[in-house]
Design an enzyme around this catalytic site. Structure first.
Site, short mmCIF file in Angstrom:
data_model
loop_
_atom_site.label_atom_id
_atom_site.label_comp_id
_atom_site.label_asym_id
_atom_site.label_seq_id
_atom_site.Cartn_x
_atom_site.Cartn_y
_atom_site.Cartn_z
CG ASP A 136 -0.21 -0.42 2.47
OD1 ASP A 136 0.98 -0.06 2.63
OD2 ASP A 136 -0.81 -1.14 3.31
CG ASP A 173 1.58 4.26 4.49
OD1 ASP A 173 0.39 3.99 4.25
OD2 ASP A 173 2.33 3.50 5.12
CG ASP A 182 11.05 0.90 11.80
OD1 ASP A 182 11.14 1.55 10.73
OD2 ASP A 182 10.27 -0.06 11.93
P1 ATP Z 1 4.89 -3.19 5.37
O1 ATP Z 1 5.32 -3.57 4.01
O2 ATP Z 1 4.90 -4.32 6.32
O3 ATP Z 1 3.62 -2.38 5.44
P2 ATP Z 1 6.06 -0.73 6.26
O4 ATP Z 1 7.48 -0.30 6.35
O5 ATP Z 1 5.16 0.04 5.37
O6 ATP Z 1 6.06 -2.26 5.89
P3 ATP Z 1 4.22 -0.08 8.35
O7 ATP Z 1 3.96 -0.81 9.61
O8 ATP Z 1 3.15 0.03 7.33
O9 ATP Z 1 5.52 -0.74 7.73
O10 ATP Z 1 4.72 1.37 8.76
C1 ATP Z 1 4.94 2.41 7.85
C2 ATP Z 1 6.19 3.18 8.22
O11 ATP Z 1 6.03 3.75 9.52
C3 ATP Z 1 7.45 2.35 8.32
O12 ATP Z 1 8.08 2.22 7.08
C4 ATP Z 1 8.28 3.13 9.32
O13 ATP Z 1 8.91 4.21 8.68
C5 ATP Z 1 7.24 3.69 10.25
N1 ATP Z 1 7.01 2.82 11.42
C6 ATP Z 1 6.05 1.89 11.56
N2 ATP Z 1 6.12 1.28 12.74
C7 ATP Z 1 7.14 1.85 13.41
C8 ATP Z 1 7.73 1.67 14.68
N3 ATP Z 1 7.27 0.76 15.53
N4 ATP Z 1 8.78 2.45 15.00
C9 ATP Z 1 9.25 3.38 14.15
N5 ATP Z 1 8.76 3.58 12.94
C10 ATP Z 1 7.72 2.83 12.55
MG MG Z 2 2.99 -0.23 5.16
#
Ligand code: ATP
Ligand code: MG
Length: 465
Positions: free
Chosen positions: A72, A74, A151
């Site tokens: 997705d 963001d 993170d």
């Molecule tokens: P996925 O493909 O699993 O969705 P993602 O990187 O997009 O991976 P998300 O959980 O959707 O992960 O979170 C979006 C963004 O928000 C991450 O890329 C990161 O930058 C930030 N983020 C999410 N959770 C945390 C956390 N616990 N601590 C710090 N930053 C976070």
């Molecule tokens: Mg995500």
């Protein structure tokens, strides 16, 4: 300089220097405007036209750089949620603690969040719990602060679709090329702020085929226990993400390597220590990974039923050996196992019904005479229960021939079905006329789930009838 010293002393900053922003042109990163979803494009364009900054951020940028299709998109912006709401007509503000905006276009939803700083205001001494876990991080900030609160470096890349630029504060691009997960800031402190980051490290490493760099890996074993302070609903969400990542087998292997599997699914340790149970769990997980790769739907209820199955079997056998009849023993064991899970890893109650149904239907696959197979076939949960039975057969727990029989039976026509019925069930119908005889305790030589036996158990009633 003095400001920075202050930040460090006050513990608000990081032990790293202020990040240095590098802006990469398209020839360095290769992401084109067309790679961005139409909805995310519309959102960033509208916000920029209204005079705000707006970037695609996080996982989508990372995945595009690796050459994978993002799950997705963001968007991060300096507009407040109210301002976003005004600019994007079809949108709604959600969340109470930290508001974000969902922008809606056709069937796509894009999450728009305002740049946020890592920590609450310094005067907010309630922002963290006694272990350093952040309870509040709801302060708007600059883009740089927003990058700092993320993170891993590979998750902190901002993409501007208009200029086709990647904004990179921590050489995330270099880490993507090196297939490396590097924590932003001081890893131990970041894990203390949010222990779930340890699980995220494992999930991303398994999913992306990256290595967790030494500094980010080192504190994990020591801090693993902090996961027990995380609210169980959040732990559940994260566990589900892990199991549904499409790389669950690898995730579980890494969880064990990092010493993180304890206490997550408290019974999983036991399961994985039993060769038979481990084989079943592994088969269930690789089956899930395969389904995800094929874009087939996954039922979390089915998955949790698989993970806990061995415990249910053991529990039922134990309770039976104490003199209980097979069916009540099975039900008691199901409750026992589900209760034990609830304490640690809140599997929401809404999954209980599915799990129980799948488990309790298992013995009905042994009954292949009379009307019973027809009734089972009509059960709304037949498909899931059958898939579960097939897994049991594949793991050597039940006779493969019976699974094959059911496969054939489902696809047979009426005459063929009739001819397939297994005659041993006949005495059962006769018995129905007379009063039921209960076996005295201890007489049972087989359990409700001891399904290697070719004979059905006359004392067993159909559970759903
Ligand atoms: P996925 O493909 O699993 O969705 P993602 O990187 O997009 O991976 P998300 O959980 O959707 O992960 O979170 C979006 C963004 O928000 C991450 O890329 C990161 O930058 C930030 N983020 C999410 N959770 C945390 C956390 N616990 N601590 C710090 N930053 C976070
Ligand atoms: Mg995500």
């Amino acid at each position: 300089m003095i400001a920075e010293l202050f930040r460090k002393v006050l513990g608000r900053g990081r032990s790293i220097n202020r990040p240095k922003l590098t802006i990469h042109a398209v020839k360095r990163h290769g992401i084109r405007r067309e790679d961005i979803s139409p909805c995310a494009l519309r959102v960033t364009e509208s916000l920029q036209k209204a005079g705000f900054e707006a970037f695609v951020v996080g996982g989508a940028v990372r995945d595009l750089l690796i050459g994978r299709a993002p799950k997705d998109f963001d968007v991060a912006t300096n507009a407040t949620p109210e301002q976003v709401k005004k600019v994007i007509r079809r949108s709604r503000i959600i969340g109470r603690r930290f508001q974000i905006v969902h922008a809606l276009c056709n069937d796509e939803v894009v999450e728009v969040s305002t740049f946020r700083a890592l920590q609450a205001a310094p005067e907010d001494d309630q922002a963290a719990d006694e272990h350093g876990r952040l309870i509040r991080d709801n302060v708007f900030g600059s883009q740089e602060e927003d990058a700092l609160r993320r993170d891993f470096t590979v998750n902190a890349l901002f993409y501007d679709p208009n200029k086709e630029e990647v904004w990179d504060y921590f050489d995330g691009l270099g880490d993507i090329r090196a297939k490396r997960l590097r924590m932003i800031g001081e890893p131990a402190q970041r894990y203390r702020e949010d222990p779930v980051r340890m699980l995220r490290a494992v999930r991303f490493a398994a999913k992306l085929g990256f290595t967790i760099d030494k500094a980010a890996r080192k504190p994990i074993l020591e801090l693993a226990d902090l996961l027990s302070n995380v609210p169980s609903a959040r732990l559940f969400d994260e566990m589900l993400k892990l199991l549904l990542s499409g790389h669950s087998v690898e995730c579980l292997r890494q969880l064990r390597t990092e010493g993180l599997h304890h206490g997550l699914l408290p019974l999983l340790d036991v399961v994985l220590d039993e060769p038979e149970g481990a084989r079943f769990v592994e088969l269930a997980l690789s089956n899930t990974d395969k389904r995800i790769a094929e874009d087939k739907p996954i039922s979390p209820g089915f998955l949790f039923a698989s993970l806990l199955w061995h415990q249910v079997r053991l529990g039922a056998a134990r309770i039976e050996s104490q003199g209980e009849l097979p069916t009540p023993a099975l039900y008691l064991a199901m409750d026992e196992v589900l209760d034990a899970q609830k304490e640690k890893l809140a599997i929401p109650r809404r999954f209980d019904a599915v799990m129980k149904e799948i488990w309790s239907m298992q013995q009905r696959f042994m009954q292949r005479g009379g009307q019973r197979p027809y009734r089972l076939l009509e059960h709304p949960r037949f498909r899931a229960a059958f898939d579960f039975f097939v897994l049991r057969a594949a793991s050597g727990e039940v006779d493969q021939d019976i699974a094959r029989w059911w496969e054939d039976f489902q696809h047979a026509d009426d005459t063929e079905k009739e001819a397939m019925l297994v005659v041993e069930d006949k005495p059962k119908r006769r018995r129905k006329r007379g009063p039921r005889r209960k076996k005295p305790a201890g007489e049972n030589s087989s359990t409700a789930l001891d399904t290697h036996s070719k004979h059905t158990q006359p004392d067993e009633d159909d559970l759903d009838d």
